[in-house]
Design a protein around this motif. Structure first.
Motif, PDB file in Angstrom:
ATOM      1  N   ALA A  83      46.048   5.450  -7.181  1.00 22.71           N
ATOM      2  CA  ALA A  83      44.654   5.731  -6.837  1.00 22.71           C
ATOM      3  C   ALA A  83      43.929   4.459  -6.429  1.00 22.71           C
ATOM      4  CB  ALA A  83      43.944   6.391  -8.022  1.00 22.71           C
ATOM      5  N   GLU A  84      44.185   3.371  -7.151  1.00 23.11           N
ATOM      6  CA  GLU A  84      43.542   2.097  -6.820  1.00 23.11           C
ATOM      7  C   GLU A  84      44.082   1.534  -5.507  1.00 23.11           C
ATOM      8  OE1 GLU A  84      40.944   0.747  -8.306  1.00 23.11           O
ATOM      9  OE2 GLU A  84      40.941   2.548  -9.578  1.00 23.11           O
ATOM     10  N   VAL A  85      45.368   1.768  -5.244  1.00 21.45           N
ATOM     11  CA  VAL A  85      45.968   1.299  -3.984  1.00 21.45           C
ATOM     12  C   VAL A  85      45.297   1.962  -2.786  1.00 21.45           C
ATOM     13  CG1 VAL A  85      48.071   1.327  -2.579  1.00 21.45           C
ATOM     14  CG2 VAL A  85      48.189   0.726  -5.011  1.00 21.45           C
ATOM     15  N   ILE A  86      45.075   3.264  -2.892  1.00 23.14           N
ATOM     16  CA  ILE A  86      44.455   4.009  -1.791  1.00 23.14           C
ATOM     17  C   ILE A  86      43.060   3.485  -1.489  1.00 23.14           C
ATOM     18  CG2 ILE A  86      43.591   6.293  -1.096  1.00 23.14           C
ATOM     19  CD1 ILE A  86      45.853   7.514  -2.737  1.00 23.14           C
ATOM     20  N   GLY A 111      32.578   6.808   0.841  1.00 19.83           N
ATOM     21  CA  GLY A 111      32.754   8.258   0.736  1.00 19.83           C
ATOM     22  C   GLY A 111      34.122   8.698   0.273  1.00 19.83           C
ATOM     23  N   LEU A 112      34.973   7.733  -0.109  1.00 21.77           N
ATOM     24  CA  LEU A 112      36.341   8.047  -0.516  1.00 21.77           C
ATOM     25  C   LEU A 112      36.426   8.226  -2.023  1.00 21.77           C
ATOM     26  CD1 LEU A 112      39.264   8.344   0.576  1.00 21.77           C
ATOM     27  CD2 LEU A 112      39.555   5.888   0.095  1.00 21.77           C
ATOM     28  N   VAL A 113      36.995   9.357  -2.448  1.00 21.99           N
ATOM     29  CA  VAL A 113      37.151   9.656  -3.877  1.00 21.99           C
ATOM     30  C   VAL A 113      38.613  10.010  -4.140  1.00 21.99           C
ATOM     31  CG1 VAL A 113      36.450  11.118  -5.803  1.00 21.99           C
ATOM     32  CG2 VAL A 113      34.776  10.507  -4.037  1.00 21.99           C
ATOM     33  N   VAL A 114      39.237   9.270  -5.066  1.00 20.86           N
ATOM     34  CA  VAL A 114      40.637   9.514  -5.422  1.00 20.86           C
ATOM     35  C   VAL A 114      40.699   9.860  -6.911  1.00 20.86           C
ATOM     36  CG1 VAL A 114      42.980   8.626  -5.391  1.00 20.86           C
ATOM     37  CG2 VAL A 114      41.309   7.822  -3.691  1.00 20.86           C
ATOM     38  N   THR A 115      41.238  11.034  -7.223  1.00 22.35           N
ATOM     39  CA  THR A 115      41.223  11.517  -8.612  1.00 22.35           C
ATOM     40  C   THR A 115      42.634  11.889  -9.084  1.00 22.35           C
ATOM     41  OG1 THR A 115      39.043  12.480  -8.187  1.00 22.35           O
ATOM     42  CG2 THR A 115      40.183  13.171 -10.197  1.00 22.35           C
ATOM     43  N   PRO A 116      43.166  11.134 -10.054  1.00 25.13           N
ATOM     44  CA  PRO A 116      44.446  11.539 -10.656  1.00 25.13           C
ATOM     45  C   PRO A 116      44.220  12.751 -11.567  1.00 25.13           C
ATOM     46  CG  PRO A 116      43.967   9.200 -11.021  1.00 25.13           C
ATOM     47  CD  PRO A 116      42.704   9.834 -10.556  1.00 25.13           C
ATOM     48  N   ARG A 117      44.992  13.811 -11.396  1.00 26.67           N
ATOM     49  CA  ARG A 117      44.866  14.997 -12.237  1.00 26.67           C
ATOM     50  C   ARG A 117      45.583  14.774 -13.563  1.00 26.67           C
ATOM     51  NH1 ARG A 117      40.512  17.598 -11.012  1.00 26.67           N
ATOM     52  NH2 ARG A 117      40.323  18.019  -8.785  1.00 26.67           N
ATOM     53  N   ILE A 142      44.283   7.791   6.277  1.00 25.45           N
ATOM     54  CA  ILE A 142      44.473   7.113   5.001  1.00 25.45           C
ATOM     55  C   ILE A 142      45.684   7.682   4.257  1.00 25.45           C
ATOM     56  CG2 ILE A 142      43.475   6.819   2.695  1.00 25.45           C
ATOM     57  CD1 ILE A 142      40.753   6.568   4.031  1.00 25.45           C
ATOM     58  N   THR A 143      45.835   8.999   4.293  1.00 25.61           N
ATOM     59  CA  THR A 143      46.968   9.638   3.608  1.00 25.61           C
ATOM     60  C   THR A 143      48.294   9.187   4.205  1.00 25.61           C
ATOM     61  OG1 THR A 143      45.604  11.582   3.126  1.00 25.61           O
ATOM     62  CG2 THR A 143      47.982  11.851   2.950  1.00 25.61           C
ATOM     63  N   ASN A 144      48.384   9.187   5.526  1.00 20.37           N
ATOM     64  CA  ASN A 144      49.624   8.771   6.193  1.00 20.37           C
ATOM     65  C   ASN A 144      49.945   7.305   5.917  1.00 20.37           C
ATOM     66  OD1 ASN A 144      50.008  11.311   7.324  1.00 20.37           O
ATOM     67  ND2 ASN A 144      48.854  10.810   9.174  1.00 20.37           N
ATOM     68  N   GLU A 145      48.905   6.471   5.924  1.00 19.96           N
ATOM     69  CA  GLU A 145      49.115   5.039   5.666  1.00 19.96           C
ATOM     70  C   GLU A 145      49.576   4.821   4.222  1.00 19.96           C
ATOM     71  OE1 GLU A 145      49.515   1.121   6.339  1.00 19.96           O
ATOM     72  OE2 GLU A 145      49.021   2.643   7.847  1.00 19.96           O
ATOM     73  N   PHE A 146      49.018   5.603   3.317  1.00 17.80           N
ATOM     74  CA  PHE A 146      49.423   5.467   1.911  1.00 17.80           C
ATOM     75  C   PHE A 146      50.860   5.916   1.699  1.00 17.80           C
ATOM     76  CE2 PHE A 146      49.885   7.747  -2.181  1.00 17.80           C
ATOM     77  CZ  PHE A 146      49.945   6.631  -3.004  1.00 17.80           C
ATOM     78  N   VAL A 147      51.255   6.995   2.330  1.00 18.60           N
ATOM     79  CA  VAL A 147      52.631   7.493   2.191  1.00 18.60           C
ATOM     80  C   VAL A 147      53.618   6.422   2.653  1.00 18.60           C
ATOM     81  CG1 VAL A 147      54.302   9.187   3.025  1.00 18.60           C
ATOM     82  CG2 VAL A 147      51.999   9.923   2.391  1.00 18.60           C
TER      83      VAL A 147
END
Length: 228
Positions: A83-86, A111-117, A142-147
């Motif tokens: 989450a912190e990496v993203i 505006g970016l929110v990352v939430t670990p469930r 962002i999702t593609n870059e993170f993957v």
């Protein structure tokens, strides 16, 4: 006992009398407050749109992949790290530059929110923007870059996109109905409070009962209103 009941009845009658006396002011303030909130909600506050997706964080897929309790616990703990990496400025900048998006990393991070469930291996990512198309494009980048980046962080890890990112149909804010309802209740409360305040500050004697209460002696006579 009867005296206490009579006093309560008198108090209720006084309240009703005050509300009747100031009803025009109460109605006016409530309507103005509601109309103002409606105008602000529909014409001044810009709508914001939310795009979202969910990622699964786990082991690399192959025929020999087996999970044990330690593996599951490890990947659940890794969610916070991911989450912190993203949300790092470098990752966001790379995503923006790669797809040539018309925004900045500072604006995106707002505006970016990352939430670990909790107790899962699922990471939820949301991005809120005033531009509905941009909301989808930014989150997609962002999702593609993170993957891609996650492979370098955890070589044997596997990040899988669980939900496709779609262009949001309706804005998530402002909540117009809620704002209007709050403005209505606020205007009503303020106007009623102001009515009682004005009544408290009004030292005018309007009835013989008020005069008797003030002087502590009975009133012998009164001049009718039509004689004034």
């Amino acid at each position: 006992m009867n005296e206490d009941i009579d006093e309560e009845v008198i108090k209720i009658r006084d309240v009703i009398k005050i509300l009747k006396k100031r009803w025009k002011m109460i109605l006016s303030i409530t309507i103005i407050s509601t109309i103002f909130s409606t105008i602000v909600s529909f014409y001044i506050i810009s709508p914001k749109y939310e795009a979202s997706t969910k990622l699964f964080i786990g082991k690399e897929n192959d025929k020999n992949t087996n999970y044990n309790d330690n593996d599951i616990s490890m990947y659940q703990k890794l969610l916070k790290t991911y989450a912190e990496v993203i949300k790092t400025n470098n990752l966001v900048e790379k995503a923006i530059e790669k797809d040539g998006l018309n925004t900045t990393s500072e604006e995106v991070l707002k505006g970016l929110v990352v939430t670990p469930r909790n107790d899962t291996q699922i990471l939820e990512i949301k991005y809120i923007s005033k531009d509905r198309e941009l909301a989808k494009d930014v989150l997609d980048s962002i999702t593609n870059e993170f993957v891609e980046s996650s492979i370098e962080l955890i070589p044997n890890g596997n990040v899988k996109i669980l939900e496709d990112i779609k262009v949001p149909d309706a804005p998530v804010s402002p909540n117009k109905n809620m704002y209007i309802a709050i403005a209505f209740l606020f205007g009503l409360a303020i106007s009623i409070g102001l009515s009682f305040l004005l009544e408290f500050l009004d030292n005018t004697v309007n009835t013989k009962e008020q005069l008797e209460k003030m002087l502590g002696i009975p009133v012998i006579g009164a001049i009718p209103d039509e004689w004034n």
